[in-house]
Design a protein around this motif. Sequence first.
Motif, PDB file in Angstrom:
ATOM      1  N   ASP A 191      -0.235  -0.429  -6.628  1.00 26.93           N
ATOM      2  CA  ASP A 191      -0.068  -1.841  -6.289  1.00 26.93           C
ATOM      3  C   ASP A 191       0.814  -2.023  -5.064  1.00 26.93           C
ATOM      4  N   ARG A 192       1.929  -1.288  -5.012  1.00 23.31           N
ATOM      5  CA  ARG A 192       2.808  -1.414  -3.836  1.00 23.31           C
ATOM      6  C   ARG A 192       2.132  -0.854  -2.595  1.00 23.31           C
ATOM      7  N   ALA A 193       1.395   0.239  -2.747  1.00 23.86           N
ATOM      8  CA  ALA A 193       0.675   0.809  -1.611  1.00 23.86           C
ATOM      9  C   ALA A 193      -0.344  -0.192  -1.061  1.00 23.86           C
ATOM     10  N   ARG A 194      -1.034  -0.883  -1.961  1.00 23.52           N
ATOM     11  CA  ARG A 194      -2.008  -1.889  -1.539  1.00 23.52           C
ATOM     12  C   ARG A 194      -1.320  -3.031  -0.791  1.00 23.52           C
ATOM     13  N   ARG A 195      -0.223  -3.532  -1.342  1.00 27.37           N
ATOM     14  CA  ARG A 195       0.487  -4.641  -0.688  1.00 27.37           C
ATOM     15  C   ARG A 195       1.085  -4.209   0.652  1.00 27.37           C
ATOM     16  N   PHE A 196       1.519  -2.963   0.732  1.00 32.03           N
ATOM     17  CA  PHE A 196       2.035  -2.422   1.997  1.00 32.03           C
ATOM     18  C   PHE A 196       0.932  -2.419   3.054  1.00 32.03           C
ATOM     19  N   PHE A 197      -0.244  -1.917   2.670  1.00 35.15           N
ATOM     20  CA  PHE A 197      -1.372  -1.872   3.604  1.00 35.15           C
ATOM     21  C   PHE A 197      -1.788  -3.283   4.020  1.00 35.15           C
ATOM     22  N   GLU A 198      -1.921  -4.172   3.048  1.00 31.28           N
ATOM     23  CA  GLU A 198      -2.348  -5.537   3.362  1.00 31.28           C
ATOM     24  C   GLU A 198      -1.313  -6.277   4.213  1.00 31.28           C
ATOM     25  N   GLY A 199      -0.035  -6.071   3.913  1.00 35.99           N
ATOM     26  CA  GLY A 199       1.013  -6.705   4.701  1.00 35.99           C
ATOM     27  C   GLY A 199       0.990  -6.256   6.148  1.00 35.99           C
ATOM     28  N   ASN A 200       0.719  -4.973   6.357  1.00 38.16           N
ATOM     29  CA  ASN A 200       0.634  -4.477   7.723  1.00 38.16           C
ATOM     30  C   ASN A 200      -0.602  -5.001   8.439  1.00 38.16           C
ATOM     31  N   MET A 201      -1.715  -5.125   7.733  1.00 37.56           N
ATOM     32  CA  MET A 201      -2.923  -5.692   8.341  1.00 37.56           C
ATOM     33  C   MET A 201      -2.648  -7.109   8.842  1.00 37.56           C
ATOM     34  N   LYS A 202      -1.894  -7.889   8.082  1.00 34.45           N
ATOM     35  CA  LYS A 202      -1.562  -9.249   8.500  1.00 34.45           C
ATOM     36  C   LYS A 202      -0.717  -9.253   9.769  1.00 34.45           C
ATOM     37  N   ARG A 203       0.003  -8.171   9.980  1.00 32.92           N
ATOM     38  CA  ARG A 203       0.835  -8.068  11.192  1.00 32.92           C
ATOM     39  C   ARG A 203       0.106  -7.349  12.327  1.00 32.92           C
ATOM     40  N   GLY A 204      -1.174  -7.089  12.136  1.00 37.48           N
ATOM     41  CA  GLY A 204      -1.961  -6.446  13.181  1.00 37.48           C
ATOM     42  C   GLY A 204      -1.823  -4.943  13.227  1.00 37.48           C
ATOM     43  N   ILE A 205      -1.332  -4.340  12.135  1.00 42.08           N
ATOM     44  CA  ILE A 205      -1.148  -2.889  12.080  1.00 42.08           C
ATOM     45  C   ILE A 205      -2.148  -2.328  11.074  1.00 42.08           C
ATOM     46  N   ASN A 206      -3.203  -1.718  11.587  1.00 44.05           N
ATOM     47  CA  ASN A 206      -4.230  -1.127  10.736  1.00 44.05           C
ATOM     48  C   ASN A 206      -3.916   0.354  10.556  1.00 44.05           C
ATOM     49  N   GLN A 207      -3.370   0.691   9.408  1.00 45.34           N
ATOM     50  CA  GLN A 207      -2.926   2.068   9.198  1.00 45.34           C
ATOM     51  C   GLN A 207      -4.072   3.070   9.149  1.00 45.34           C
ATOM     52  N   ARG A 208      -5.270   2.604   8.774  1.00 46.55           N
ATOM     53  CA  ARG A 208      -6.408   3.517   8.733  1.00 46.55           C
ATOM     54  C   ARG A 208      -6.869   3.916  10.131  1.00 46.55           C
ATOM     55  N   GLU A 209      -6.538   3.091  11.111  1.00 47.47           N
ATOM     56  CA  GLU A 209      -6.979   3.376  12.477  1.00 47.47           C
ATOM     57  C   GLU A 209      -5.876   3.969  13.352  1.00 47.47           C
ATOM     58  N   ARG A 210      -4.643   3.924  12.878  1.00 43.79           N
ATOM     59  CA  ARG A 210      -3.541   4.464  13.691  1.00 43.79           C
ATOM     60  C   ARG A 210      -3.601   5.992  13.700  1.00 43.79           C
ATOM     61  N   PRO A 211      -3.372   6.626  14.839  1.00 41.47           N
ATOM     62  CA  PRO A 211      -3.394   8.092  14.891  1.00 41.47           C
ATOM     63  C   PRO A 211      -2.224   8.701  14.127  1.00 41.47           C
ATOM     64  N   ILE A 212      -2.436   9.905  13.628  1.00 45.25           N
ATOM     65  CA  ILE A 212      -1.411  10.635  12.889  1.00 45.25           C
ATOM     66  C   ILE A 212      -1.323  12.050  13.454  1.00 45.25           C
ATOM     67  N   SER A 213      -0.112  12.481  13.787  1.00 45.30           N
ATOM     68  CA  SER A 213       0.106  13.837  14.283  1.00 45.30           C
ATOM     69  C   SER A 213       0.317  14.798  13.119  1.00 45.30           C
ATOM     70  N   HIS A 214       0.082  16.071  13.376  1.00 39.81           N
ATOM     71  CA  HIS A 214       0.364  17.117  12.389  1.00 39.81           C
ATOM     72  C   HIS A 214       1.823  17.546  12.546  1.00 39.81           C
ATOM     73  N   PHE A 215       2.479  17.849  11.422  1.00 37.85           N
ATOM     74  CA  PHE A 215       3.866  18.315  11.483  1.00 37.85           C
ATOM     75  C   PHE A 215       4.029  19.497  12.437  1.00 37.85           C
ATOM     76  N   ASN A 216       3.072  20.399  12.442  1.00 38.40           N
ATOM     77  CA  ASN A 216       3.180  21.582  13.308  1.00 38.40           C
ATOM     78  C   ASN A 216       3.206  21.202  14.781  1.00 38.40           C
ATOM     79  N   SER A 217       2.460  20.169  15.140  1.00 44.01           N
ATOM     80  CA  SER A 217       2.443  19.723  16.532  1.00 44.01           C
ATOM     81  C   SER A 217       3.790  19.126  16.919  1.00 44.01           C
TER      82      SER A 217
END
Length: 244
Positions: A191-217
């Motif tokens: 539930d908190r993960a869902r609200r976190f994702f939705e809250g960010n979408m409202k702020r224009g932050i789409n976490q599914r589309e944001r790039p993610i680096s590897h720890f090794n890099s």
Amino acid sequence: MARNIVITGAGKGLGRAIARRLAADGDTLILLGRTLSKVETVAAELGNGAYALECDISSAASVRAAFAAIKERSGKVDVLINNAAVYQPYSVTEVPDDEIIGSLATNVAGVMYCCRDVLPLMERGSQIINISSESVAVPFAMLTFYQASKAGMERYTQALHEEVSADGIRVTMARAGQMMDEDSTWGVEPDRARRFFEGNMKRGINQRERPISHFNSVAEVFRSLVNLPVDVNISQVMLEARRA
């Protein structure tokens, strides 16, 4: 010459990746973590004199004991990398007391404890690297306490740099973006993960589309920072994830 490098929160994630990268070039890694078995496993993997110490950086007494043990065993520290941190997404009205206290105690006070206790073990040319987060500048939803704690740590890092530069100690603040590896888990209830994702979408932050680096890099950047000539310092570095 091999250096003695201390990394906090070295049992997993970025701390473990940095330890692996630095050990590969012959440095001696001293791994601190709240769960001794995790950092012992990493130390055994690294070999080359690496060792682990149980240390909860939110406790001044635990930090003091860890650096006393380091002094006894290694004598000096050439590099300290303050990597350990805690965060969970909460709205400002639902956050539990222990999350507020934990954010401040680990992300701010813990860094202060480690810096205070490592400095007597450092010589001119030694280095402290404090790891911050892009969330200080990116308006993520439900990360108010994490953002505030990291912002406080950044200001402390600036003040520390000003205070110890005359002693020849270099200080760097590294602000990192999103990153993960194959073992990464978050541990936030759905539930908190869902609200976190939705809250960010409202702020224009789409976490599914944001790039993610590897720890090794990201660990490669710390190899470069640690390898800086002694007459060079980078006071701030911003690491942004990008698509390969």
